[in-house]
Design a protein around this motif. Structure first.
Motif, PDB file in Angstrom:
ATOM      1  N   LEU A 262       0.569  -0.932   0.232  1.00 50.43           N
ATOM      2  CA  LEU A 262      -0.231  -0.054  -0.739  1.00 50.43           C
ATOM      3  C   LEU A 262       0.982   1.079  -0.011  1.00 50.43           C
ATOM      4  O   LEU A 262       0.525   2.012  -0.780  1.00 50.43           O
ATOM      5  N   ALA A 263       1.636   1.028   0.618  1.00 49.62           N
ATOM      6  CA  ALA A 263       2.532   2.782   0.651  1.00 49.62           C
ATOM      7  C   ALA A 263       3.425   2.291  -0.887  1.00 49.62           C
ATOM      8  O   ALA A 263       3.801   3.473  -1.073  1.00 49.62           O
ATOM      9  N   ARG A 264       3.856   1.361  -1.363  1.00 51.28           N
ATOM     10  CA  ARG A 264       4.733   1.138  -2.782  1.00 51.28           C
ATOM     11  C   ARG A 264       3.192   2.114  -4.099  1.00 51.28           C
ATOM     12  O   ARG A 264       3.616   3.102  -4.806  1.00 51.28           O
ATOM     13  N   ALA A 265       2.034   1.007  -3.512  1.00 49.62           N
ATOM     14  CA  ALA A 265       1.236   1.604  -4.118  1.00 49.62           C
ATOM     15  C   ALA A 265       0.398   2.945  -4.547  1.00 49.62           C
ATOM     16  O   ALA A 265       0.291   3.675  -5.549  1.00 49.62           O
ATOM     17  N   GLN A 266       0.762   3.844  -3.207  1.00 44.71           N
ATOM     18  CA  GLN A 266      -0.193   4.565  -3.388  1.00 44.71           C
ATOM     19  C   GLN A 266       1.055   5.788  -4.323  1.00 44.71           C
ATOM     20  O   GLN A 266       0.951   7.047  -4.726  1.00 44.71           O
ATOM     21  N   ARG A 267       2.395   5.881  -4.179  1.00 43.43           N
ATOM     22  CA  ARG A 267       3.474   5.771  -5.273  1.00 43.43           C
ATOM     23  C   ARG A 267       2.945   6.137  -7.099  1.00 43.43           C
ATOM     24  O   ARG A 267       3.638   6.336  -7.491  1.00 43.43           O
ATOM     25  N   ALA A 268       2.743   4.611  -7.285  1.00 40.61           N
ATOM     26  CA  ALA A 268       3.228   4.005  -7.996  1.00 40.61           C
ATOM     27  C   ALA A 268       2.195   4.728  -9.362  1.00 40.61           C
ATOM     28  O   ALA A 268       0.840   5.370  -8.834  1.00 40.61           O
ATOM     29  N   PRO A 269       2.863   4.628 -10.560  1.00 42.99           N
ATOM     30  CA  PRO A 269       2.005   5.634 -12.018  1.00 42.99           C
ATOM     31  C   PRO A 269       0.133   4.991 -12.366  1.00 42.99           C
ATOM     32  O   PRO A 269      -0.333   5.475 -12.542  1.00 42.99           O
TER      33      PRO A 269
END
Length: 370
Positions: free
Chosen positions: A171-178
């Protein structure tokens, strides 16, 4: 240099060893799903029995780690053939899962989401719809039972680190994902990590217990007081993921604490202890993945400890390998010589061999320039 930093070797050697491990796993385990062109899946055991040949036994979350290892390998040595295999594996997972990306286990789907997101970030695969479906399910898993956290699986009474750790990282990564996550995903990741700290961190050792059981009224009925290596790895990964973008939030201090706790309690002579066979075959390898990823974000002394744990474990796994047709076979317990794989030995499991490959990729990551 930390006293745990053992097994360091010349630059590029770990990359070569990781390449050998990759070839062995691919040659022995990777096959088409039911003979369908354009698909691939990892057989759960070698030599395979009928259940593995027909993929009636296929271990969804092991395939996620196989995908993660292939992405690691592509970062180490990018070649078109491997990118093609990655696409085939992604397709094969969905085919074998009967057209769906998810199942009832929140930890399983979080692992696949992490691997799919990395395949998108590093190889350019279009996995946005799959990651969106997975993150949607993870968001829905949170309740206030037991003080918070997501469930281990739907309809269960157990909440644990193996579900909340990878979900927080994703979730932390997905929030920044394109591909775009929900704007609240980062706060969800913080909440999951805070819940793990509050509910499952052992104050005596600094390690994370496995999980807890809750009653229908939300009260805690029991805590599973086992220290699995991968619980420490995913908690570390969540703290680092949050701390990398919020250095003042205390996340990296928690990461340092769990690195030292792991070195002090789960790594005799600097080699991470294993949980042999079955799902447990992956546990030590997962810990080394997140130790290696943590190194650039840790203070020097803690980074030396994390690096030393990875390199000593990689050295032990390599030194204690045995040889079989197709290449090396890694031990279920890295500090002990491997047995030849047969139906009664844990070395037969794909999980065990992925863990051996994973620790070598972690060591190879550390020898690359920052």
């Amino acid at each position: 240099m930390s006293r745990y930093a053992r097994g360091a070797v010349a630059p590029t050697l770990w990359a070569a060893r990781a390449g050998v491990a990759e070839r062995a796993v691919r040659d022995r385990h990777l096959r088409r799903v039911w003979g369908l062109p354009g698909t691939a899946l990892g057989r759960a055991a070698w030599p395979p029995g009928p259940g593995q040949r027909l993929f009636t036994e296929w271990n969804y979350w092991w395939q996620a780690h196989l995908l993660d290892c292939l992405v690691d390998a592509q970062l180490r040595d990018p070649v078109p053939d491997r990118a093609r295999v990655v696409r085939q594996l992604v397709r094969g997972i969905r085919v074998r899962n009967l057209g769906s990306w998810t199942n009832s286990y929140y930890d399983d789907v979080a692992w696949l989401g992490l691997a799919l997101l990395r395949a998108s970030d590093h190889l350019g695969l279009d996995t946005g719809a799959a990651v969106a479906r997975i993150t949607e399910q993870l968001r829905a898993g949170w309740t206030d039972h037991g003080g918070g956290g997501i469930w281990w699986r739907r309809g269960d009474t157990f909440k644990n680190v193996p579900a909340n750790g990878p979900a927080a990282i994703l979730l932390a990564r997905a929030q920044r994902a394109p591909t775009g996550g929900d704007r609240a995903d980062r706060q969800r990741a913080r909440s999951m990590t805070n819940w793990m700290t509050r509910a499952l961190r052992d104050p005596e050792t600094g390690l994370l217990f496995d999980g807890l059981h809750v009653a229908p009224d939300g009260s805690i009925t029991d805590v599973t007081r086992i220290f699995y290596p991968y619980c420490q790895g995913v908690y570390l990964g969540a703290c680092v993921e949050l701390g990398a973008h919020d250095p003042g939030g205390g996340w990296l201090e928690r990461a340092v604490d769990v690195v030292y706790a792991t070195a002090g309690h789960l790594a005799p002579a600097g080699v991470i202890t294993a949980t042999p066979g079955g799902d447990g075959g992956l546990f030590a390898g997962i810990l080394t993945r997140y130790l290696a990823l943590a190194v650039p974000y840790l203070p020097t002394d803690a980074a030396d400890v994390a690096r030393g744990l990875v390199l000593a474990s990689a050295d032990a796994a390599w030194r204690n390998r045995t040889v079989a047709p197709g290449g090396p076979v890694f031990p279920a317990e890295w500090a002990r010589p491997a047995d030849q794989p047969d139906p009664h030995r844990p070395e037969r499991a794909l999980s065990v061999q992925l863990s051996g490959w994973m620790v070598l990729e972690a060591a190879a990551r550390l020898e690359r320039p920052a």
